[in-house]
Design a protein around this motif. Structure first.
Motif, PDB file in Angstrom:
ATOM      1  N   THR A 148      34.116  37.991  39.093  1.00 36.35           N
ATOM      2  CA  THR A 148      35.474  37.792  39.640  1.00 36.35           C
ATOM      3  C   THR A 148      35.457  36.504  40.370  1.00 36.35           C
ATOM      4  O   THR A 148      34.545  35.766  40.971  1.00 36.35           O
ATOM      5  N   ILE A 157      39.859  38.887  38.048  1.00 38.71           N
ATOM      6  CA  ILE A 157      38.911  39.840  37.649  1.00 38.71           C
ATOM      7  C   ILE A 157      38.796  40.133  36.093  1.00 38.71           C
ATOM      8  O   ILE A 157      39.827  40.364  35.529  1.00 38.71           O
ATOM      9  N   ASN A 214      41.920  39.240  31.446  1.00 44.50           N
ATOM     10  CA  ASN A 214      41.532  39.122  32.891  1.00 44.50           C
ATOM     11  C   ASN A 214      42.915  40.053  33.523  1.00 44.50           C
ATOM     12  O   ASN A 214      43.826  40.012  33.055  1.00 44.50           O
TER      13      ASN A 214
END
Length: 291
Positions: free
Chosen positions: A26, A56, A70
Motif C-alpha cells: 500500500t 491498495i 488497485n
C-alpha cells in the motif's frame, strides 16, 4: 474435530499473510492545489485544495492489463473565499484501461461582502426567480458514481515521444441542499448556477500528448453537463472546451494552464442557459504540489 481446527487455523494464517502482503504494498500520496482563474468580467477567482490518497493493490493479475490493478481511496478538502467542501471517493481499477468510482461530498457557503459574493443562495420560487443569501444556513451535498476508459499509447509504443493519452469519463450524480424543502426550490452553491435537488450527468473527454520537456503535456478537454436528467425539468447539453498545457517545474511541482470556452452562461437570476454562440469563458491556472 482436530482436522477442522487445523484447517481454520491454516486459513487464518493464509488470510493474514495475504493481508500483510497487500498492506506492505500500500502506498500513500498527497497533493496541494491552488487554482486561480480570470474571466475578464467578474475578475479573479481563487480556491485552495488539499488531497490525500491511499492506493491498495487489488485484483492483481499477470500481464500489462492486470499487474497494476488497485483500489484508491481519495479524500479532498477545498476552500474558496465564499465556500468550503470535503469529498471522499473510492476508485477501483480492475483492468489497466478502466476505472470505476463511487464517492460523495458536502459543503457550505458564506457571503464575502468586499467583492459582493455569496457562496450559498436559495430561491423558494424555483429556477428563474430571485435568489437571496442563505449563508451557513444549510449543507450542500452530493453523491456520484462514474466509470472511465483510459489508454496511453506509450504503454505499447516504447519511446520518449510516443505517449498519446486518451480518457473518457461518464458520471451520474445527485446534488442537493438541505435548505431546499422540495425538488422545486432552487439553490446555488459556490456560484455554480441555479440548481434543484436531483440527478445530473457529467461527461469528460481528454486527448493529450505527453513529451519529455518542461511543458510535458498539451491537449484538449471537453466537459459536458445535463441537469435533472430523470424529470425533464431542464433540457439541453452544456459544454466547456479547454485547451491544456502542463508545465512540470520540478519533480513535485507543476502548473496546469487551461484556456476555456463554453456554450452556456448564467443569467442575472442565475439560470443556466445556452449562449447563441460558443465563446471565451476564462483562463485558469492550477499550481499543484505532490508529496
Amino acid at each position: 474435530m482436530k482436522r477442522n481446527t487445523s484447517r481454520i487455523i491454516l486459513s487464518l494464517v493464509i488470510v493474514l499473510f495475504v493481508s500483510a502482503g497487500l498492506f506492505a504494498q500500500t502506498t500513500t500520496s498527497g497533493t496541494l492545489k491552488f487554482t486561480g482563474a480570470w474571466d475578464g468580467k467578474k475578475g479573479i477567482e481563487a480556491k485552495a485544495e488539499a488531497a490525500y490518497q491511499v492506493k491498495i493493490p487489488m485484483l492483481v493479475g499477470e500481464g500489462p492489463l492486470m499487474s497494476g490493478n488497485n483500489l484508491k481511496l481519495k479524500t479532498q478538502i477545498g476552500v474558496s473565499p465564499i465556500a468550503a467542501s470535503a469529498t471522499l471517493d473510492a476508485v477501483l481499477t480492475p483492468i489497466a484501461v478502466l476505472e470505476i468510482s463511487l464517492g460523495g461530498g458536502a459543503g457550505t457557503g458564506w457571503d464575502f461582502s468586499l467583492m459582493n459574493l455569496e457562496g450559498l443562495r436559495i430561491a423558494p420560487g424555483g429556477i428563474g426567480t430571485a435568489f437571496t443569501s442563505d449563508q451557513l444556513a444549510g449543507t450542500y451535498y452530493m453523491g456520484r458514481a462514474g466509470a472511465a476508459f483510459q489508454f496511453d499509447t506509450g504503454a505499447i509504443l516504447k519511446g520518449d515521444w510516443t505517449s498519446v493519452v486518451i480518457r473518457a469519463y461518464q458520471e451520474l450524480n445527485y446534488k442537493g441542499y438541505t435548505g431546499a424543502t422540495d425538488n422545486t426550490t432552487a439553490w446555488e452553491f459556490e456560484n455554480g448556477g441555479a440548481m434543484v435537488n436531483g440527478f445530473n450527468y457529467k461527461g469528460e473527454y481528454i486527448l493529450g500528448y505527453q513529451m519529455p520537456l518542461i511543458v510535458n503535456l498539451v491537449g484538449v478537454q471537453l466537459e459536458t453537463y445535463a441537469y435533472n436528467v430523470f424529470d425533464g425539468a431542464r433540457t439541453g447539453l452544456f459544454s466547456d472546451l479547454s485547451i491544456l498545457a502542463n508545465t512540470q517545474i520540478n519533480e513535485n511541482l507543476s502548473l496546469l494552464t487551461a484556456v476555456q470556452f463554453t456554450n452556456y452562461e448564467k443569467t442575472d437570476k442565475r439560470e443556466i442557459v445556452k449562449k447563441a454562440e460558443p465563446a471565451f469563458k476564462r483562463v485558469a491556472m492550477i499550481l499543484s504540489y505532490g508529496y
